[in-house]
Design an enzyme around this catalytic site. Structure first.
Site, PDB file in Angstrom:
ATOM      1  N   ASP A   1      -1.055  -5.786   4.288  1.00  0.00           N
ATOM      2  CA  ASP A   1      -1.697  -5.319   5.511  1.00  0.00           C
ATOM      3  C   ASP A   1      -3.221  -5.414   5.460  1.00  0.00           C
ATOM      4  OD1 ASP A   1      -2.151  -3.373   3.652  1.00  0.00           O
ATOM      5  OD2 ASP A   1      -1.584  -1.691   4.920  1.00  0.00           O
TER       6      ASP A   1
ATOM      7  N   ASP B   1      -5.146  -9.374   1.490  1.00  0.00           N
ATOM      8  CA  ASP B   1      -3.831 -10.016   1.416  1.00  0.00           C
ATOM      9  C   ASP B   1      -3.772 -11.349   2.166  1.00  0.00           C
ATOM     10  OD1 ASP B   1      -2.680  -7.842   0.001  1.00  0.00           O
ATOM     11  OD2 ASP B   1      -2.450  -6.745   1.870  1.00  0.00           O
TER      12      ASP B   1
ATOM     13  N   ASP C   1       2.703  -5.888  -1.203  1.00  0.00           N
ATOM     14  CA  ASP C   1       1.570  -5.005  -1.403  1.00  0.00           C
ATOM     15  C   ASP C   1       2.102  -3.576  -1.419  1.00  0.00           C
ATOM     16  OD1 ASP C   1      -1.280  -4.470  -1.532  1.00  0.00           O
ATOM     17  OD2 ASP C   1      -1.072  -3.672   0.484  1.00  0.00           O
TER      18      ASP C   1
END
Length: 900
Positions: free
Chosen positions: A636, A640, A332
């Protein structure tokens, strides 16, 4: 897997249509309507899924072929009447199960973490009156009022807004608070661009709004992620797959061999059935590596401890070695590769572009132009520009410990950091130029203005906002030689260049005004401002992340960025991280249009995936895994969590990561530092290497014992080593010598090797050769010494004691060989470089002394003392094993330099 059906595209309907479809009004629902809808839709919460009881999770720890083999060894030992040995084996099994249960039992808490994000209260209009109610009581059609600081309690279609901005980073990956409005957008608009919607679980950072509830509970976007997460099956790890395959094969081979030997002895040799049954049991006990599961667990646990010291917290024990097999890291962007802290990186001024170094809110960095430090003569203009950014600002930035904490909007936080880099003190500057009046930012005007006066009565209006809006209000531009007429074309060209680098633009301007005492829109609309600068801002990659990406690529690991942010921004970050040029990008809309086959092809060449939803992230991880990649997913946000759980190893951020992400992940980075992943990969590779060293060490011992028993049966000899003596050798060498290999440090080239093939067998051809080679030497030495002593007329107890000690001495010397499977083990570092090896040898020497000379153990194991001449032969045999294996290594290095 099946994904939930797409919900009604409320974002594409105008407010009147939305209210009409929901049969709602702005006055709110009647009590009867609320009750009817609650009956139909249920409470606004995420229902807990069926739970696996703790006792069942504990019992599942025993569902492993190697554990079955270990239990079988314990049962056989108990049947032989040796309760102490059986107790040791069963104790190893229970310890293994307890450790696994504690490490893995918390995974289902991920859903609880998502539920905890729901707002506990909501302000609603019902039947014409406002009420504060529990968020669980909301139903579709309720009118909800939002204000700064509120957490959105359900999915809302906004019906009116006032300067509303919502932070959606945890849901979409967008690093800035998103401006909201009420106009409908196209039905296929990406989640992060649906400006007329407020999503459950996101945070209001500025402004006010009113919205109508369109989805509650599992029907919300947050609920859809929860549903995805509940339906995602976590993968088993490469090591567990390999160990399961190895265990099944080993168990089958042992059973077949024992049955064949039993049949041979009874039908060919004519031995008694009872005697042959005990002999076959001895063969089985010899071949079973009782200590292997314990060694595997302890080695992984040591890896967990090492990783914790390097800020990587492992939540599931087998995840340690998975890191060593990772071939693709899907990261990410926001908060992982970047700090999720906006930073001014460029200042467009009349003379050109000034670069600003540093990242995040820490005021560390400087100013340069064309690669050279900024001329000191520019100091006055820099301070004027920074002062304008500081005074036209509602945020606050404070240092807490070793971190800078922002209270307010991330964009304004970046401006405060810029001011501090320019040498301004926030409080002193605000005290010197107190605010007289202000016009807050509003989306329809797209600017903010403040009126400030110093204590001598001098005043000015500071203006910041969207560049096209601010430039329209400016007549002049500030330069080295004073103010000139605004050259709009030059500014536009420079802004396009900076924007192409993925930066967001914000313009700053001033107008002198000593007489004004208040501000209104008319004061601003009359124009006459002087343009100071256009700032280019981004959430830049961490410096350590850039280095970590380079280290991963050097180790043969591909890095791919999957983000909810815009494609241009993500590509710019990708270039700064050093991904392959040209940095190719694919959006969520692109992913929607292609099937799984084409997606499997695309993931090989594309490094950046933008505007990705949770479903997209899952599809991408699955596409990579279908190509044989061992995939790590870092992140985070709540968005996700499903992909974190589906990946071979999920990596969550410990500081800024949501609890949902942490609970779904197999590893948590305590320092939120992408660089810790590279350290974790190194430790993972080391753990797997040490496990293989332990295998190469343990298996020749078992194979040699089985070989000795097999030869004795085939030749009709007295057993050179009894079943209980076999158990003694297996347990003491596994607990002492093999365990010492778990403490080996990483090989110097561990991060220059490509990732190992997850399909590669646990024992490759080289390892099988080494096991057979050493087995033959151990069989020859132990059997030869037994026959030597027997022929000398020694009692069988003495001959067996000599054989057992020969086996152990061969293993002691072979342990040094195993510290490096191919490279030579010589010199001080080779023999004294691992203190655990020396300690293990010391413990084993004491144990063997008790085994040979201790009256209690002599009675338990039928052993007898040995004379000095026999000990000399035993020591000479061990030295020969060491020398022969080192010669074998030298031959392999010369003939096959890349054999291992």
């Amino acid at each position: 897997m099946e994904y939930p059906d797409a919900p009604t595209p409320w974002h594409s309907l105008d407010t009147d249509d939305t209210l009409a479809r929901l049969e709602a009004t702005l006055a709110g629902l009647s009590p009867d309507a609320v009750e009817a809808r609650r009956t139909r839709h249920g409470a606004n919460r995420l229902p807990p899924p069926p739970r696996t009881p703790a006792w069942q999770r504990f019992l599942l720890q025993f569902h492993n072929v190697l554990i079955y083999v270990l239990l079988a060894a314990g049962v056989i030992t108990a049947l032989l009447g040796h309760a102490i040995d059986a107790g040791v084996i069963f104790g190893v099994v229970v310890i293994n199960a307890v450790i696994g249960h504690l490490q893995e039992g918390r995974a289902e808490q991920a859903l609880d973490a998502i539920r905890g994000m729901l707002s506990p209260h909501a302000l609603v209009s019902r039947a014409g009156a406002r009420h504060e109610i529990d968020a669980e009581e909301l139903v579709p059609g309720d009118i909800v009022h939002l204000a700064s600081g509120d957490r959105v309690p359900a999915d809302l279609r906004l019906v009116d807004t006032k300067n509303l901005r919502i932070m959606e980073a945890a849901l979409t990956g967008e690093s800035l608070a998103v401006e909201k409005q009420t106009a409908p957008v196209a039905a296929d608009t990406a989640l992060g661009d649906r400006a007329g919607m407020a999503w459950s679980g996101t945070l209001v950072t500025y402004g006010q709004a009113r919205g109508v509830v369109v989805a509650t509970g599992t029907a919300t976007e947050l609920g859809r992620i929860s549903t995805l997460l509940a339906g995602v099956e976590p993968l088993t790890t490469p090591l567990l797959r390999q160990m399961a395959h190895f265990g099944r094969g080993l168990a089958a081979a042992i059973l077949v061999l024992s049955a064949a030997v039993f049949a041979f002895g009874v039908w060919v040799r004519g031995y008694a059935v009872n005697d042959m049954f005990l002999a076959a049991v001895g063969l089985a006990v010899a071949a079973i590596p009782e200590g292997l599961p314990a060694i595997m667990t302890i080695t992984l646990a040591i890896g967990v401890t090492r990783m914790a010291h390097r800020h990587a917290i492992i939540r599931r024990l087998p995840a340690v070695e998975t890191l060593g097999a990772v071939s693709v890291i899907c990261s990410d962007k926001t908060g992982t590769l970047t700090k999720n802290e906006m930073t001014v990186q460029a200042m467009i001024v009349t003379e050109g572009v000034i670069e600003v170094s540093g990242s995040g809110y820490a005021p560390e960095g400087g100013f340069s132009r064309d690669g050279k430090p900024l001329d000191p003569d520019w100091g006055f203009r820099l301070r004027e520009l920074a002062r304008t950014a500081l005074l036209c600002n509602d945020a606050d930035l404070r240092e807490t410990g070793d971190e800078w904490q922002l209270a307010g909007d991330p964009t304004e936080g970046a401006l405060l950091t810029l001011a501090m880099k320019a040498g301004l003190d926030l409080r002193q500057t605000r005290d010197a130029w107190p605010r007289t009046d202000s016009i807050p930012f509003e989306s329809e005007h797209r600017f903010m203005a403040t009126l400030n006066h110093d204590h001598a009565g001098h005043g000015f209006i500071a203006l910041k906002g969207a560049p096209e809006r601010v430039l329209a209000l400016c007549a002049r531009q500030r330069g080295d030689d004073g103010d000139d007429a605004l050259d709009t074309g030059t500014w536009q060209a420079r802004m396009e260049t900076v924007a192409a680098q993925g930066m967001r633009l914000l313009a700053l301007a001033v107008r002198r005004d000593d007489t004004a005492t208040a501000l209104n829109f008319g004061d601003i609309e009359q124009g006459g401002f002087t343009l100071l600068a256009v700032l280019g801002m981004a959430d830049p990659p961490r410096e350590e992340a850039i280095r970590a990406v380079a280290a991963c690529r050097a180790a043969g690991i591909k890095v791919k960025m999957i983000t909810g942010d815009h494609a241009a921004t993500a590509q710019a970050i990708g270039r700064q991280l050093g991904l392959d040029e040209p940095v190719r990008a694919m959006t969520g809309a692109d992913i929607e249009t292609i099937d799984d086959v084409r997606l499997r092809e695309a993931v090989e060449d594309v490094d950046v995936f933008a505007r990705a939803s949770p479903e997209h992230k899952l599809r991408l991880v699955e596409a990579l895994q279908s190509r044989g990649a061992v995939t790590a997913m870092t992140g985070d946000g709540v968005n996700d969590a499903p992909a974190l759980r589906r990946a071979d190893i999920g990596v969550a951020m410990g500081r800024k990561g949501t609890e949902a992400a942490k609970e779904a992940a197999g590893m948590v980075l305590a320092d939120d530092n992408f660089a810790s992943i590279a350290h974790a990969v190194e430790e993972g590779r080391t753990v797997y290497g040490n496990l293989r060293k332990a295998l190469v060490f343990i298996l020749p011992t078992n194979a040699a014992q089985a070989g000795i028993v097999l030869i004795a049966i085939l030749l009709g000899l007295t057993l050179p080593i009894t079943p209980v003596q076999i158990l003694w050798v297996n347990m003491v060498t596994a607990v002492t010598l093999a365990l010492a290999l778990a403490f080996e440090q990483p090989d110097s080239d561990v991060m220059q090797r490509p990732p190992r093939d997850p399909g590669e067998p646990l024992l490759n051809r080289f390892m099988l050769w080494r096991i057979v080679f050493v087995t033959l030497f151990l069989v020859a030495g132990a059997l030869g010494l037994f026959l030597w002593e027997f022929e000398r007329g020694m009692p069988v107890e003495v001959a067996r004691t000599a054989a057992v000690n020969a086996l152990v001495m061969g293993e002691i010397f072979y342990l040094f060989n195993c510290r490096r499977l191919i490279m030579p083990v010589i010199g001080w570092s080779g023999f004294f470089g691992n203190r655990a090896v020396l300690a293990a040898i010391g413990v084993l020497i004491v144990l063997q002394g008790l085994f040979t000379f201790g009256p209690l153990l002599q009675a338990l194991f039928d052993t007898a003392p040995l004379d000095a001449a026999t000990w000399l032969k035993i020591f000479a045999f061990g030295a020969i094993v060491y020398g022969v294996v080192e010669i074998e290594k030298m031959v392999i290095r010369h003939r096959m330099p890349v054999a291992y």
